[in-house]
Design a protein around this motif. Structure first.
Motif, PDB file in Angstrom:
ATOM      1  N   GLY A 154      -1.924 -12.399 -20.563  1.00 24.62           N
ATOM      2  CA  GLY A 154      -2.358 -12.270 -19.172  1.00 24.62           C
ATOM      3  C   GLY A 154      -1.511 -13.108 -18.227  1.00 24.62           C
ATOM      4  N   ASN A 155      -1.785 -12.956 -16.928  1.00 25.83           N
ATOM      5  CA  ASN A 155      -1.059 -13.708 -15.905  1.00 25.83           C
ATOM      6  C   ASN A 155      -1.773 -15.011 -15.580  1.00 25.83           C
ATOM      7  N   SER A 156      -1.005 -16.072 -15.416  1.00 23.00           N
ATOM      8  CA  SER A 156      -1.567 -17.374 -15.094  1.00 23.00           C
ATOM      9  C   SER A 156      -1.587 -17.577 -13.583  1.00 23.00           C
ATOM     10  N   THR A 157      -2.729 -18.025 -13.053  1.00 15.48           N
ATOM     11  CA  THR A 157      -2.862 -18.264 -11.614  1.00 15.48           C
ATOM     12  C   THR A 157      -3.439 -19.652 -11.367  1.00 15.48           C
ATOM     13  N   ASN A 158      -3.391 -20.079 -10.101  1.00 16.20           N
ATOM     14  CA  ASN A 158      -3.953 -21.379  -9.694  1.00 16.20           C
ATOM     15  C   ASN A 158      -4.930 -21.144  -8.543  1.00 16.20           C
ATOM     16  N   PRO A 159      -6.174 -20.806  -8.877  1.00 10.98           N
ATOM     17  CA  PRO A 159      -7.175 -20.500  -7.836  1.00 10.98           C
ATOM     18  C   PRO A 159      -7.604 -21.746  -7.061  1.00 10.98           C
ATOM     19  N   GLU A 160      -8.275 -21.493  -5.950  1.00 11.24           N
ATOM     20  CA  GLU A 160      -8.726 -22.583  -5.088  1.00 11.24           C
ATOM     21  C   GLU A 160      -9.892 -23.339  -5.709  1.00 11.24           C
ATOM     22  N   VAL A 168      -9.012 -27.235 -16.062  1.00 14.20           N
ATOM     23  CA  VAL A 168      -8.987 -28.091 -14.878  1.00 14.20           C
ATOM     24  C   VAL A 168      -8.141 -29.326 -15.173  1.00 14.20           C
ATOM     25  N   TYR A 169      -7.103 -29.505 -14.366  1.00 14.54           N
ATOM     26  CA  TYR A 169      -6.177 -30.628 -14.540  1.00 14.54           C
ATOM     27  C   TYR A 169      -6.530 -31.719 -13.541  1.00 14.54           C
ATOM     28  N   GLY A 170      -6.657 -32.997 -14.031  1.00 14.88           N
ATOM     29  CA  GLY A 170      -7.003 -34.056 -13.097  1.00 14.88           C
ATOM     30  C   GLY A 170      -7.104 -35.414 -13.760  1.00 14.88           C
ATOM     31  N   ASP A 171      -7.661 -36.357 -13.001  1.00 13.49           N
ATOM     32  CA  ASP A 171      -7.746 -37.753 -13.453  1.00 13.49           C
ATOM     33  C   ASP A 171      -9.162 -38.067 -13.916  1.00 13.49           C
ATOM     34  N   LEU A 172      -9.291 -38.441 -15.200  1.00 17.19           N
ATOM     35  CA  LEU A 172     -10.566 -38.862 -15.757  1.00 17.19           C
ATOM     36  C   LEU A 172     -10.624 -40.386 -15.726  1.00 17.19           C
ATOM     37  N   ALA A 173     -11.704 -40.940 -15.216  1.00 21.44           N
ATOM     38  CA  ALA A 173     -11.797 -42.404 -15.108  1.00 21.44           C
ATOM     39  C   ALA A 173     -13.232 -42.866 -15.291  1.00 21.44           C
ATOM     40  N   ALA A 174     -13.375 -44.070 -15.838  1.00 22.19           N
ATOM     41  CA  ALA A 174     -14.700 -44.683 -15.963  1.00 22.19           C
ATOM     42  C   ALA A 174     -15.159 -45.127 -14.581  1.00 22.19           C
ATOM     43  N   ALA A 175     -16.445 -44.869 -14.264  1.00 20.05           N
ATOM     44  CA  ALA A 175     -16.969 -45.274 -12.948  1.00 20.05           C
ATOM     45  C   ALA A 175     -16.879 -46.781 -12.782  1.00 20.05           C
ATOM     46  N   PHE A 198     -18.408 -28.328 -12.651  1.00 15.73           N
ATOM     47  CA  PHE A 198     -17.051 -28.082 -12.147  1.00 15.73           C
ATOM     48  C   PHE A 198     -16.943 -26.745 -11.399  1.00 15.73           C
ATOM     49  N   ILE A 199     -17.909 -25.842 -11.632  1.00 14.94           N
ATOM     50  CA  ILE A 199     -17.841 -24.518 -11.035  1.00 14.94           C
ATOM     51  C   ILE A 199     -17.933 -24.627  -9.507  1.00 14.94           C
ATOM     52  N   GLY A 200     -16.981 -23.971  -8.839  1.00 14.82           N
ATOM     53  CA  GLY A 200     -16.964 -23.985  -7.370  1.00 14.82           C
ATOM     54  C   GLY A 200     -16.242 -25.167  -6.771  1.00 14.82           C
ATOM     55  N   LYS A 201     -15.856 -26.123  -7.581  1.00  9.41           N
ATOM     56  CA  LYS A 201     -15.141 -27.304  -7.096  1.00  9.41           C
ATOM     57  C   LYS A 201     -13.641 -26.990  -6.969  1.00  9.41           C
ATOM     58  N   GLY A 202     -12.978 -27.633  -5.982  1.00  7.01           N
ATOM     59  CA  GLY A 202     -11.565 -27.390  -5.744  1.00  7.01           C
ATOM     60  C   GLY A 202     -10.733 -28.650  -5.809  1.00  7.01           C
ATOM     61  N   LYS A 203      -9.473 -28.515  -5.402  1.00  9.51           N
ATOM     62  CA  LYS A 203      -8.517 -29.611  -5.460  1.00  9.51           C
ATOM     63  C   LYS A 203      -9.004 -30.831  -4.673  1.00  9.51           C
ATOM     64  N   LEU A 237     -18.665 -41.414 -15.691  1.00  8.33           N
ATOM     65  CA  LEU A 237     -17.246 -41.136 -15.444  1.00  8.33           C
ATOM     66  C   LEU A 237     -17.071 -40.287 -14.192  1.00  8.33           C
ATOM     67  N   THR A 238     -15.832 -40.274 -13.713  1.00  5.79           N
ATOM     68  CA  THR A 238     -15.468 -39.384 -12.604  1.00  5.79           C
ATOM     69  C   THR A 238     -14.268 -38.550 -13.030  1.00  5.79           C
ATOM     70  N   PHE A 239     -14.189 -37.331 -12.504  1.00  9.57           N
ATOM     71  CA  PHE A 239     -13.043 -36.461 -12.767  1.00  9.57           C
ATOM     72  C   PHE A 239     -12.543 -35.947 -11.421  1.00  9.57           C
ATOM     73  N   THR A 240     -11.362 -36.401 -11.022  1.00  5.54           N
ATOM     74  CA  THR A 240     -10.771 -35.979  -9.751  1.00  5.54           C
ATOM     75  C   THR A 240      -9.848 -34.793 -10.013  1.00  5.54           C
ATOM     76  N   ILE A 241     -10.191 -33.635  -9.464  1.00  8.46           N
ATOM     77  CA  ILE A 241      -9.435 -32.398  -9.732  1.00  8.46           C
ATOM     78  C   ILE A 241      -8.104 -32.402  -8.988  1.00  8.46           C
ATOM     79  N   LYS A 242      -7.026 -32.141  -9.689  1.00  4.31           N
ATOM     80  CA  LYS A 242      -5.686 -32.057  -9.102  1.00  4.31           C
ATOM     81  C   LYS A 242      -5.163 -30.626  -9.077  1.00  4.31           C
ATOM     82  N   ASN A 243      -5.594 -29.826 -10.059  1.00  2.00           N
ATOM     83  CA  ASN A 243      -5.129 -28.442 -10.111  1.00  2.00           C
ATOM     84  C   ASN A 243      -6.064 -27.629 -11.004  1.00  2.00           C
ATOM     85  N   ILE A 244      -6.088 -26.323 -10.802  1.00  2.00           N
ATOM     86  CA  ILE A 244      -6.918 -25.419 -11.610  1.00  2.00           C
ATOM     87  C   ILE A 244      -6.031 -24.310 -12.147  1.00  2.00           C
TER      88      ILE A 244
END
Length: 442
Positions: A154-160, A168-175, A198-203, A237-244
């Motif tokens: 299939g084709n790879s995309t980067n949705p909003e 979901v690509y991002g930074d995982l950190a202890a609160a 994570f559903i509906g969350k964006g960059k 923990l916190t997860f800051t989304i950088k890309n999808i």
């Protein structure tokens, strides 16, 4: 010369060889005379040195060589006359208190340890029962395979915003604390409850969750953490989304069909599904054949009930590898070696008793089959066949001829297993893929 055999157990023995001067002196004298005709010694023309001087210089080394030759030939001939089968090679017993005085001794005593098994027979008849397995390719397996192929191609995309199944690509950190790591999270590999956060969350949006929301094994499988990192996490923990990243399934069209099976090999969805089923069935037929044969080997080995001289074989393996392996290496690998050895003995006995032979042409054909399988997806086609003889010749000559011997053994094993399946009671047994996986795990 006197040779005596002393069996210590059902599979180990010692062989003692006693040599007197009469056994070796004639050969030693002949060798020294031959040396005298050829040797160059300072102060004498070539071949003109006195025999006594030649004997004084070369006598001991010639004596050692000739005695070793006599020992090797005599031991080999003696073992050929025995009813048992020797395993490995005889090991010389070295006794410090009996160090040889080569210059003055006339009579010599040597001792060797051997490991063996008594000759055995393995009649093949209907009393031996085994299963001939086949793996059923059902609709579920076909559907799963097609779904995987559609995802893979299939084709790879980067949705909003994120949806179920995204990465979901991002930074995982202890609160609270110092832990922090950039990760790629596969939402399909965590619980639905956590994935919903994570559903509906964006960059640049931040997702908060508790460590207890992540089940055992998901830190490694979904977040890509190592065991030490996973063990250190115990709080919020916190997860800051950088890309999808999202992979859109490939459409069931001609372009997709051609990518999987080559141009114009299938031209409709129905043909594609049939081709997938045929390919899966062909692959699992090969796996089922191998599994059937491995299970049959176990049954025949158990039926033969051979008692290996394990202590001797471990010592022989250590000495035969001459420093390349340790005692622990031998101990760890011995079960595998023992299984291979016992099957080799069983296979050779069945072949001998039933006049089964691996012919040269069989080796050629099996090598061709192996090469075709290796290049099956290369697209070489006719050009491969045009050069097949060269490929086969190069392979069989490789590894100093060991490749040929290995293939010869493989052909014999194939013939032995085919013959055995004709003679024993073989029950057809169809199993599912899940059942097959369970059997493999046993």
């Amino acid at each position: 010369m006197e040779i005596t055999l002393d069996k210590h157990s059902a599979n180990q023995a010692s062989i003692k060889i006693k040599l007197t001067e009469a056994d070796y002196q004639t050969k030693v004298d002949a060798k020294l005379k031959d040396y005298a005709k050829k040797v160059n010694i300072k102060g004498f023309r070539p071949g003109k040195a006195p025999l006594g001087m030649v004997k004084n210089i070369y006598g001991t080394s010639v004596l050692v060589d000739e005695i070793n030759n006599i020992l090797g030939e005599s031991l080999n001939n003696y073992l050929k006359e025995q009813t048992f089968r020797v395993l490995g090679d005889p090991l010389p017993v070295e006794k410090v208190e009996e160090k040889i005085d080569w210059k003055n001794q006339k009579d010599f005593d040597f001792e060797y340890k051997i490991g063996f098994i008594e000759n055995f027979e393995l009649p093949l008849d209907k009393s031996i029962k085994a299963n001939k397995y086949s793996i059923k390719v059902d609709d579920k397996l076909v559907d799963e395979t097609v779904a995987n192929l559609k995802s893979q191609y299939g084709n790879s995309t980067n949705p909003e915003t994120a949806e179920a199944g995204d990465h979901v690509y991002g930074d995982l950190a202890a609160a609270e604390g110092e832990f922090s790591k950039t990760v790629s999270l596969d939402l399909s590999k965590i619980t639905k409850k956590l994935a919903d956060k994570f559903i509906g969350k964006g960059k640049d949006e931040v997702v908060e969750f508790a460590a207890k929301d992540v089940k055992k094994g998901q830190w490694e499988e979904a977040f890509g953490l190592n065991e030490e990192e996973a063990a250190s996490i115990s709080d919020n923990l916190t997860f800051t989304i950088k890309n999808i990243n999202r992979t859109e399934e490939a459409k069931m069209d001609q372009e997709f069909f051609d990518k999987i099976f080559g141009p114009d090999q299938v031209k409709s969805e129905e043909e594609f599904l049939n081709k997938v089923r045929e390919t899966l069935q062909s692959n699992y037929n090969r796996e089922a054949k191998v599994f059937t044969e491995e299970e049959l080997k176990k049954i025949l080995v158990e039926k033969a009930n051979l008692d290996l001289p394990e202590e001797f074989l471990k010592e022989w393996l250590l000495k035969a590898n001459d420093g390349k392996v340790t005692e622990q290496d031998v101990e760890n690998e011995f079960p595998i070696y023992a299984r291979q050895l016992v099957w080799s003995l069983v296979s050779n006995e069945i072949a001998r008793a039933n006049e089964i032979k691996a012919e040269h042409q069989d080796v050629i054909e099996k090598t061709k089959e192996m090469i075709r399988e290796q290049f099956a997806s290369s697209g070489l086609g006719a050009s491969l066949e045009d050069s097949m003889d060269l490929f086969v010749d190069n392979y069989l000559k490789g590894n100093e001829g060991q490749n040929y011997m290995n293939m010869l053994t493989s052909v014999q094993n194939d013939k032995v297993l085919d013959f055995a399946q004709e003679k024993i009671s073989l029950k057809e047994k169809e199993i599912s893929l899940d059942e097959y996986k369970e059997l493999l795990e046993k």
